[in-house]
Design a protein around this motif. Structure first.
Motif, PDB file in Angstrom:
ATOM      1  N   ARG A  10      12.179  -7.092   2.407  1.00  9.01           N
ATOM      2  CA  ARG A  10      10.919  -7.227   3.700  1.00  9.01           C
ATOM      3  C   ARG A  10      11.702  -7.801   4.653  1.00  9.01           C
ATOM      4  O   ARG A  10      11.128  -7.170   6.025  1.00  9.01           O
ATOM      5  N   TRP A 114      14.428   2.544  -1.308  1.00  5.42           N
ATOM      6  CA  TRP A 114      13.567   1.213  -0.673  1.00  5.42           C
ATOM      7  C   TRP A 114      12.120   1.868  -0.653  1.00  5.42           C
ATOM      8  O   TRP A 114      11.291   0.991  -0.417  1.00  5.42           O
ATOM      9  N   THR A 117      10.268   0.315  -3.136  1.00  7.14           N
ATOM     10  CA  THR A 117       9.592  -1.057  -2.786  1.00  7.14           C
ATOM     11  C   THR A 117       8.490  -1.258  -1.974  1.00  7.14           C
ATOM     12  O   THR A 117       7.438  -1.676  -2.165  1.00  7.14           O
ATOM     13  N   PHE A 118       8.457  -0.300  -0.913  1.00  9.87           N
ATOM     14  CA  PHE A 118       7.327  -0.028  -0.147  1.00  9.87           C
ATOM     15  C   PHE A 118       6.188   0.140  -0.878  1.00  9.87           C
ATOM     16  O   PHE A 118       4.787  -0.144  -0.465  1.00  9.87           O
ATOM     17  N   GLY A 122       2.739  -1.665  -1.032  1.00 11.20           N
ATOM     18  CA  GLY A 122       1.445  -0.893  -0.272  1.00 11.20           C
ATOM     19  C   GLY A 122       0.678  -0.688  -1.179  1.00 11.20           C
ATOM     20  O   GLY A 122      -0.156   0.195  -0.832  1.00 11.20           O
ATOM     21  N   PHE A 266       4.825   6.728   1.863  1.00 11.74           N
ATOM     22  CA  PHE A 266       5.840   5.829   1.900  1.00 11.74           C
ATOM     23  C   PHE A 266       7.095   7.031   1.560  1.00 11.74           C
ATOM     24  O   PHE A 266       8.033   6.814   2.568  1.00 11.74           O
ATOM     25  N   THR A 270       9.771   7.489   4.946  1.00 12.80           N
ATOM     26  CA  THR A 270      11.214   6.944   4.798  1.00 12.80           C
ATOM     27  C   THR A 270      12.279   8.062   4.748  1.00 12.80           C
ATOM     28  O   THR A 270      11.947   9.024   4.032  1.00 12.80           O
ATOM     29  N   MET A 305       7.857   0.402   8.441  1.00  9.42           N
ATOM     30  CA  MET A 305       7.243   0.140   7.237  1.00  9.42           C
ATOM     31  C   MET A 305       6.365  -1.138   7.526  1.00  9.42           C
ATOM     32  O   MET A 305       5.579  -1.291   6.762  1.00  9.42           O
ATOM     33  N   TYR A 308       3.252   0.177   8.306  1.00  8.89           N
ATOM     34  CA  TYR A 308       2.831   1.022   7.154  1.00  8.89           C
ATOM     35  C   TYR A 308       2.054   0.206   6.020  1.00  8.89           C
ATOM     36  O   TYR A 308       0.985   0.544   5.444  1.00  8.89           O
ATOM     37  N   LEU A 309       2.592  -0.948   5.813  1.00 10.74           N
ATOM     38  CA  LEU A 309       2.013  -1.751   4.638  1.00 10.74           C
ATOM     39  C   LEU A 309       0.649  -2.400   5.231  1.00 10.74           C
ATOM     40  O   LEU A 309      -0.121  -2.604   4.153  1.00 10.74           O
TER      41      LEU A 309
END
Length: 318
Positions: A10, A114, A117-118, A122, A266, A270, A305, A308-309
C-alpha cells in the motif's frame, strides 16, 4: 497475505518516488555510472520478473474458465475495449512516436500481480482475480505484438528489428519458463509453498531498484523530456477513470455480482509496466522517452489505486 506485506504494497509508491529521486541525484552527480546502471538493470529485471511470475498460478490456467461470464467481461475489457481506448487517448499526445509507443506499451498489458492485492483490499473476489492472472499474462504476451503491428507497424519496424529485441525476449521468457518449472517444484511437496511466500516479498524492493537504475542511467533523457512526461500524467489519470467506468458497464451488461465487478475494475485499472520495460529499453538512442513514460505510469496508477480503494467499493460497486 500477511499484514506486513499488505502495508508494504500500500505504501510502495513513496518508496518508488524516493528511489527515482535518488537515481536522478546519483546520475547527475556521477554521470559515468550510467553504463554500469544499464548493465546492472538487465539481471535485476530478470529476477524481478521471475519473482513476479512465481506469484501467478501458471499451472492452473483452466481455473480461469470456471466462470464464463466473468471471464468474458475481463477479456473483453482488457483486450478489446482498453486497447481501443488507449489508442484513442494517444491521439491527443504530441506526434512523437517514442512517446506514443511508451504509452501504448504500458496501457496495452493488464496487471498480473498487485491487482490481486488491491482486489482483496477493495472487497473484490480474490479467487476470481487469482484465476484470471495466468490467462491475462499469456494473452498479453501473444497479443501485444499484434497490437503494436496494427497501430505502429511501419514506424516501429523502421527502428527495431527482431535482432534488436532478442535481449528483451530473453529477459521476459527466461523467468517465465523458470517460474513454470518452479511452480511445479514448489507445489510437490506442499511444504515448499513457503518459498513462494518468501518470493512474494521481492517484487516491491526489486522494482524500486529498477526505477532507481533507470532514473540514474537516463537522467539526461529525463531532463529533456520533463514537458512530455507532464503531458502523459493526465492521460494516465483519464485512463484510470475510463477503465473503472468500463468495468461498471461490463458488470451491468454481464450481470456480475458486485464483488466480481470490483475485481474487474481493479484488473482493468492496473497495468503490467515492468513486463514491457525490457522492450522499451532495447529501443535505439533518441527513443529513451518510451522507457520514461513506462516508469511514470505505475506511480500514477498507485495513487489512482488509493482513490479506487475508496471509490470502487463505496460508490461504483456498493
Amino acid at each position: 497475505m500477511s499484514l506486513e506485506r499488505l502495508t508494504l504494497e500500500r505504501r510502495q509508491v513513496w518508496l518508488y518516488l524516493t528511489m527515482i529521486t535518488a537515481g536522478l541525484l546519483v546520475g547527475s552527480a556521477w554521470p559515468d555510472l550510467g553504463r554500469f546502471f544499464e548493465a546492472l538493470l538487465w539481471p535485476i529485471l530478470i529476477v524481478l520478473l521471475y519473482a513476479t511470475f512465481t506469484q501467478v498460478p501458471l499451472l492452473h490456467l483452466r481455473d480461469a474458465f470456471t466462470d464464463h461470464r466473468f471471464l468474458a467481461a475481463a477479456l473483453t475489457g482488457n483486450f478489446l475495449i482498453l486497447p481501443v481506448l488507449a489508442w484513442m487517448l494517444v491521439q491527443g499526445l504530441p506526434p512523437d512516436p517514442a512517446l506514443r509507443l511508451g504509452v501504448l506499451l504500458v496501457l496495452f498489458v493488464p496487471c498480473t500481480d498487485w491487482f490481486i492485492t488491491f482486489s482483496q483490499l477493495g472487497g473484490g473476489n480474490t479467487a476470481r482475480a487469482m484465476a484470471l492472472t495466468p490467462l491475462n499474462l499469456l494473452s498479453q504476451l501473444l497479443l501485444l505484438p499484434v497490437y503494436l503491428l496494427l497501430v505502429m507497424g511501419n514506424e516501429l519496424a523502421a527502428v527495431l528489428g527482431l535482432s534488436d529485441i532478442w535481449p528483451a525476449l530473453v529477459v521476459v521468457l527466461l523467468p517465465l519458463l523458470a517460474a513454470v518449472t518452479s511452480e511445479y517444484w514448489i507445489t510437490i511437496p506442499e511444504r515448499r509453498v513457503v518459498l513462494r511466500e518468501r518470493l512474494a516479498w521481492w517484487p516491491v524492493p526489486l522494482l524500486a531498484l529498477v526505477v532507481f537504475l533507470v532514473a540514474g542511467a537516463q537522467v539526461g533523457a529525463v531532463r529533456g523530456a520533463l514537458g512530455q512526461l507532464a503531458v502523459v500524467v493526465p492521460l494516465y489519470v483519464l485512463f484510470l477513470l475510463l477503465a473503472a467506468l468500463s468495468a461498471k458497464g461490463l458488470t451491468t451488461l454481464m450481470r456480475l455480482p458486485a464483488d466480481q465487478g470490483r475485481t474487474l475494475a481493479f484488473s482493468l485499472g492496473t497495468r503490467n509496466s515492468f513486463i514491457v520495460l525490457p522492450f522499451a529499453l532495447t529501443l535505439p538512442s533518441g527513443w529513451e522517452i518510451a522507457a520514461m513514460v513506462i516508469v511514470v505510469q505505475p506511480l500514477v496508477e498507485l495513487f489512482g489505486m488509493v482513490f479506487y480503494l475508496w471509490w470502487v467499493p463505496r460508490k461504483l460497486f456498493r
